[in-house]
Motif scaffolding. Structure first.
Motif, PDB file in Angstrom:
ATOM      1  N   LEU A  50       0.831  -1.066   0.328  1.00 38.51           N
ATOM      2  CA  LEU A  50       0.249   0.063  -0.272  1.00 38.51           C
ATOM      3  C   LEU A  50       0.898   1.482   0.167  1.00 38.51           C
ATOM      4  O   LEU A  50       1.766   1.245   1.043  1.00 38.51           O
ATOM      5  CB  LEU A  50      -1.111   0.121   1.583  1.00 38.51           C
ATOM      6  N   ALA A  51       0.749   2.374  -0.712  1.00 38.99           N
ATOM      7  CA  ALA A  51       1.854   2.880  -1.118  1.00 38.99           C
ATOM      8  C   ALA A  51       1.277   4.746  -1.704  1.00 38.99           C
ATOM      9  O   ALA A  51       0.460   4.691  -2.680  1.00 38.99           O
ATOM     10  CB  ALA A  51       3.135   2.503  -1.634  1.00 38.99           C
ATOM     11  N   ARG A  52       1.540   5.616  -1.274  1.00 38.71           N
ATOM     12  CA  ARG A  52       1.128   6.694  -2.267  1.00 38.71           C
ATOM     13  C   ARG A  52       1.028   5.948  -4.055  1.00 38.71           C
ATOM     14  O   ARG A  52       2.831   5.920  -3.944  1.00 38.71           O
ATOM     15  CB  ARG A  52       2.305   7.630  -1.601  1.00 38.71           C
ATOM     16  N   PRO A  53       0.648   7.200  -4.460  1.00 40.09           N
ATOM     17  CA  PRO A  53       1.042   7.566  -5.906  1.00 40.09           C
ATOM     18  C   PRO A  53       2.518   7.397  -7.120  1.00 40.09           C
ATOM     19  O   PRO A  53       3.080   6.188  -7.926  1.00 40.09           O
ATOM     20  CB  PRO A  53       0.078   8.304  -7.231  1.00 40.09           C
ATOM     21  N   TRP A  54       3.146   8.378  -5.967  1.00 40.36           N
ATOM     22  CA  TRP A  54       4.585   8.873  -6.689  1.00 40.36           C
ATOM     23  C   TRP A  54       5.654   7.847  -6.149  1.00 40.36           C
ATOM     24  O   TRP A  54       6.609   8.518  -6.549  1.00 40.36           O
ATOM     25  CB  TRP A  54       4.556  10.629  -6.348  1.00 40.36           C
ATOM     26  N   TYR A  71      -2.239   4.484  -3.223  1.00 37.32           N
ATOM     27  CA  TYR A  71      -3.036   5.349  -1.963  1.00 37.32           C
ATOM     28  C   TYR A  71      -2.926   6.837  -2.043  1.00 37.32           C
ATOM     29  O   TYR A  71      -2.056   7.457  -1.850  1.00 37.32           O
ATOM     30  CB  TYR A  71      -3.119   4.866  -0.315  1.00 37.32           C
ATOM     31  N   SER A  72      -4.491   7.579  -2.781  1.00 38.24           N
ATOM     32  CA  SER A  72      -4.331   8.998  -2.720  1.00 38.24           C
ATOM     33  C   SER A  72      -4.357   9.694  -1.585  1.00 38.24           C
ATOM     34  O   SER A  72      -5.538   9.485  -1.085  1.00 38.24           O
ATOM     35  CB  SER A  72      -4.607   9.137  -4.083  1.00 38.24           C
ATOM     36  N   ILE A  77     -11.517  17.030   1.780  1.00 37.96           N
ATOM     37  CA  ILE A  77     -11.724  16.108   2.843  1.00 37.96           C
ATOM     38  C   ILE A  77     -12.819  15.218   1.888  1.00 37.96           C
ATOM     39  O   ILE A  77     -12.900  13.530   2.677  1.00 37.96           O
ATOM     40  CB  ILE A  77     -12.831  16.757   3.384  1.00 37.96           C
ATOM     41  N   LEU A  78     -14.068  15.533   1.507  1.00 38.11           N
ATOM     42  CA  LEU A  78     -14.739  14.427   0.764  1.00 38.11           C
ATOM     43  C   LEU A  78     -13.689  12.949  -0.018  1.00 38.11           C
ATOM     44  O   LEU A  78     -14.501  12.451   0.278  1.00 38.11           O
ATOM     45  CB  LEU A  78     -15.901  15.027  -0.195  1.00 38.11           C
ATOM     46  N   LYS A  79     -13.493  13.853  -1.390  1.00 40.70           N
ATOM     47  CA  LYS A  79     -12.588  12.528  -1.730  1.00 40.70           C
ATOM     48  C   LYS A  79     -12.089  11.880  -0.754  1.00 40.70           C
ATOM     49  O   LYS A  79     -12.110  10.753  -1.236  1.00 40.70           O
ATOM     50  CB  LYS A  79     -11.496  13.093  -2.815  1.00 40.70           C
ATOM     51  N   ASP A  80     -11.236  12.399  -0.056  1.00 36.74           N
ATOM     52  CA  ASP A  80     -10.156  11.629   0.812  1.00 36.74           C
ATOM     53  C   ASP A  80     -10.253  10.950   1.307  1.00 36.74           C
ATOM     54  O   ASP A  80     -10.339   9.122   2.033  1.00 36.74           O
ATOM     55  CB  ASP A  80      -8.865  12.442   1.797  1.00 36.74           C
ATOM     56  N   ARG A  84      -9.924   6.885   1.446  1.00 40.75           N
ATOM     57  CA  ARG A  84      -9.889   5.519   2.728  1.00 40.75           C
ATOM     58  C   ARG A  84     -10.936   4.566   2.826  1.00 40.75           C
ATOM     59  O   ARG A  84     -10.386   3.567   3.052  1.00 40.75           O
ATOM     60  CB  ARG A  84     -10.196   6.709   4.151  1.00 40.75           C
ATOM     61  N   LEU A  85     -12.012   4.699   2.853  1.00 45.85           N
ATOM     62  CA  LEU A  85     -12.883   3.683   2.877  1.00 45.85           C
ATOM     63  C   LEU A  85     -12.559   2.472   1.387  1.00 45.85           C
ATOM     64  O   LEU A  85     -13.126   1.781   1.743  1.00 45.85           O
ATOM     65  CB  LEU A  85     -14.713   4.786   2.060  1.00 45.85           C
TER      66      LEU A  85
END
Length: 364
Positions: A50-54, A71-72, A77-80, A84-85
């Motif tokens: 599980l890693a950030r895209p970059w 994991y972006s 707030i809503l997109k984050d 997470r979900l």
């Protein structure tokens, strides 16, 4: 180090493993020996990262990775919350037996907890102790060691074999092909002695050696080694690379911000020499086995220096260093006291060492 939490882990019961990778390029590279050790301890297990895209490119061609979960965040707030979900549901669906958290944040443990991973191993940092089934108690001594040891110590604390070794990266054939095309377009042949320069550093100006001094090294490489010079970095470094190329007497190929991370890795691997500040690409160069000279300012090479066979560090010890600060109120004496002659001397010495062991590379 001590471990607070559950009973000893039965390795034979671990079939699916989740690794939460660190967020930055350099940290991921320094964590690769621990990742490799994990694979040796669990050769038959499915390992997902599980890693950030970059940073996902650092794992895409790694033989020990079975799955990458990007994991972006930072999209509002809503997109984050939605992201997470999404990740939590993926983890539940994945039925992971073990989560190894190389990232130190509270959120890393929370996602694993909500994702119903029964065994959650990581340092007891950021107030997440209660979310870990096996909390590794971080003692002051580990903070005095190199980051490679910092990540390996997590596995050792659990009782798994994790010998010290250097990081190793793997470049994909697709990225290597793209780089061959880019260099060919610029008239650079396979036989050319290519020197890569990376003058940027996201951390801050306390890591950035002046571009005029990088330019002096670039010109000297061309004049004395007959080299071709290529400039590398992210889009944020584009203006720095532009200024560097403008300060040179001779031409350079500026690919700063024009490659993906995977392509930058392939480009660095093609280089015969690499000069960088303390940055993520510095660690990439070292992990690819490219002779790498690194200029250090405010940061600590004992903790984050390049790990590889062919590396050299240029640094001036000051009363105030390493301060680990991104900016300096005193005029950056640790960086500005380093002159091009000193860096060039380090490059010449390292090249002699490389060619002394590999005579075939001394054919300039």
């Amino acid at each position: 180090m001590k471990v607070a939490g559950g009973k000893p882990i039965d390795k034979t019961a671990i079939r699916r493993i989740l690794v939460r990778a660190a967020n930055w390029v350099g940290d991921v590279v320094m964590g690769l020996p621990a990742f490799d050790a994990l694979r040796r301890n669990f050769p038959e297990s499915h390992i997902a990262v599980l890693a950030r895209p970059w940073v996902t490119a650092l794992f895409e061609n790694h033989p020990g990775v079975d799955e990458i979960i990007p994991y972006s965040r930072g999209q509002g707030i809503l997109k984050d919350l939605a992201e997470r979900l999404r990740v939590v549901l993926l983890l539940r669906k994945g039925n992971f037996d073990l989560a190894l958290l190389f990232q130190n944040a509270f959120e890393a443990a929370l996602l694993a907890y909500l994702g119903r991973v029964p065994l959650r191993v990581g340092y007891n940092t950021d107030g997440r102790r209660l979310l870990l089934s096996h909390a590794v108690i971080r003692d002051p001594e580990i903070l005095k060691k190199h980051q490679v040891e910092y990540y390996l110590a997590v596995l050792r604390a659990i009782g798994w074999e994790a010998p010290t070794q250097e990081p190793h990266l793997h470049v994909g054939q697709k990225e290597a092909s793209v780089v061959r095309g880019l260099l060919s377009y610029e008239g650079i042949e396979e036989s050319d002695f290519l020197v890569g320069l990376s003058p940027g550093a996201i951390f801050g100006p306390a890591k950035r050696w002046p571009v005029e001094r990088f330019a002096a090294i670039a010109d000297r490489s061309i004049e004395r080694w007959g080299a071709r010079v290529v400039l590398l970095g992210s889009e944020k470094d584009a203006s720095t690379c532009f200024d560097l190329s403008r300060a040179m007497k001779h031409g350079a190929v500026d690919l700063c911000g024009k490659t993906s991370l995977g392509e930058a890795m392939a480009l660095i691997k093609r280089c015969r020499f690499f000069l960088s500040n303390d940055s993520g690409l510095m660690h990439v160069g070292a992990a690819l086995g490219v002779p790498t000279v690194a200029v250090f300012g405010s940061t600590d090479p004992i903790a984050t220096g390049p790990k590889g066979k062919w590396t050299s560090i240029v640094r001036h010890d000051m009363d105030c260093s390493p301060c680990l600060k991104p900016e300096c109120r005193n005029g950056y004496p640790c960086l500005l006291s380093i002159e091009p002659d000193e860096v060039w001397e380090a490059m010449e010495k390292l090249r002699e060492e490389v060619e002394g062991e590999n005579p075939r590379k001394s054919n300039l």
